[in-house]
Design an enzyme around this catalytic site. Sequence first.
Site, mmCIF file in Angstrom:
data_model
loop_
_atom_site.group_PDB
_atom_site.id
_atom_site.type_symbol
_atom_site.label_atom_id
_atom_site.label_comp_id
_atom_site.label_asym_id
_atom_site.label_seq_id
_atom_site.Cartn_x
_atom_site.Cartn_y
_atom_site.Cartn_z
ATOM 1 C CD GLN A 288 40.550 35.035 43.936
ATOM 2 O OE1 GLN A 288 40.263 35.349 42.862
ATOM 3 N NE2 GLN A 288 40.137 35.375 45.627
ATOM 4 C CB CYS B 187 41.609 39.623 23.902
ATOM 5 S SG CYS B 187 42.496 39.651 26.505
ATOM 6 C CB CYS C 76 45.088 39.844 45.595
ATOM 7 S SG CYS C 76 44.533 41.281 46.911
ATOM 8 C CG ASP D 292 40.602 36.968 50.088
ATOM 9 O OD1 ASP D 292 42.293 37.225 49.888
ATOM 10 O OD2 ASP D 292 40.148 36.240 49.255
ATOM 11 C CE1 TYR E 264 38.202 43.732 55.466
ATOM 12 C CE2 TYR E 264 39.430 41.688 56.285
ATOM 13 C CZ TYR E 264 39.094 42.987 56.390
ATOM 14 O OH TYR E 264 39.443 43.838 57.292
ATOM 15 C CB CYS F 45 46.501 45.835 25.617
ATOM 16 S SG CYS F 45 45.830 45.859 26.251
#
Length: 469
Positions: free
Chosen positions: A301, A178, A427, A400, A330, A82
């Site tokens: 999120q 999953c 991130c 962000d 943002y 995967c």
Amino acid sequence: MRKKNRRQHFENVEVVDAGAKGKTIGKAPDGRVIFLTNTVPGDVVDVRTTKKRKAYFEGIATAFHSLSEKRVEPECQHFGVCGGCKWQNMGYEHQLFYKQKEVENNLKRIGHIELPQISSIIGSKKQYFYRNKMEFSFSDSRWLTLDEINSDDTITEKNALGFHIPGMWDKILDIEKCHLQKDPSNAIRLETRKFAIENDISFFNTRNQYGMLRTLMIRTTSTGEIMVLVQFFENNEEKRNLLLDHLSKTFSEITSLLYVINSKQNDTMYDQEVICYSGRDHIFEEMEGLKFKINAKSFYQTNSEQAYELYKVTRNFADLSGDELVYDLYTGTGTIAQFIAKKAKKVIGIEAIPEAIADAKENAKSNHIDNAEFFTGDMKNVFNKDFIAAHGIPDVIITDPPRDGMHKDVVAQILKIAPQKVVYVSCNSATQARDLELMKEMYHVTKVQPVDMFPQTHHVENVVLLEKL
């Protein structure tokens, strides 16, 4: 003339570290780095190279002489094929160690900044079944695993509903179970696939652009609400209604059942009309008494519980007294802005996506927040001297940005107005470090807090507090 095979083989290579994009690192006999895809730090392996560059190799392990003590048995039957959870074979405490190390290395090597003691990474209580949004693709020519190819069995079922094979836009691996999204996600996906096959509802062929079923999206919330969206390529009303009726009757817990007719070459639905088949056209998430309306196109999120931890860090770093004007750059759907609003005098949110700002305004109204305003536009264009003149110089900026980090013009504008504090949520600590280097003549990094949003992967969020020198 036959091209010379440039692949090389190295024996007894010790895997010494984990690097970017989930790859691990060994050293070739000549000292060059080898980036590996199927090992864990501490393994000793033989390597076949797949790519050669001036400063490094890429390769795969072909034989294992000894296995690392950091290894664990992967939970998922699809691991290794995967490609979605590359670190599932590494103990969680070791995943956290390498994530924290990556943040520290990026800030030091890219940002060249003086750092305080970095706080220990905040791990996720849930290491599986933590995502609130999953997207699956249909295919009429599924990917066959090596075991299937090497078996004597005749492969009759070619339809798939699952994930793209890494690097292959038209190859879909059929997924049985999953481990990323809680039930009834697996049940909904499996029943959709089964019913479609039994009722001759065709699966999409990406290469030749035909077939009815294109993608399936499932969203869940901590409050127990469920959104299911089926994207169709061909518009066959009879078969479409047959499938949607079946899902509605079989899974009464579905709060929002939606569909899209998308006959474009790509499956992006953000420019398509979303049609509500049954229930509401949205679901609600809650956090500290705040309710957030989420529609099919909303950004939220994807790990709700860790998002709460991330926002608490952000709020603590801002350390608001109630008298501050805060800019939330943002802002997305304004989640952070609303989360901190009760601690601020006023919050101004800016975001490029109009639909996100519409959600932010609606959520703020329903949450009875009257000290937050939201504005739409490209950050580098909107966040200018005229905007600041109209709305005031902020005491605190929270930013962000997406993975690419802040545009240099946005960084320059922050330096011009020079708020007392900047809380930078990222991130991607590499682009965060790049931006921090641009700001180091005016700001000192006083706090750093990594947060793990995505267990079993290499991804890590990082929050930095900058205070004016």
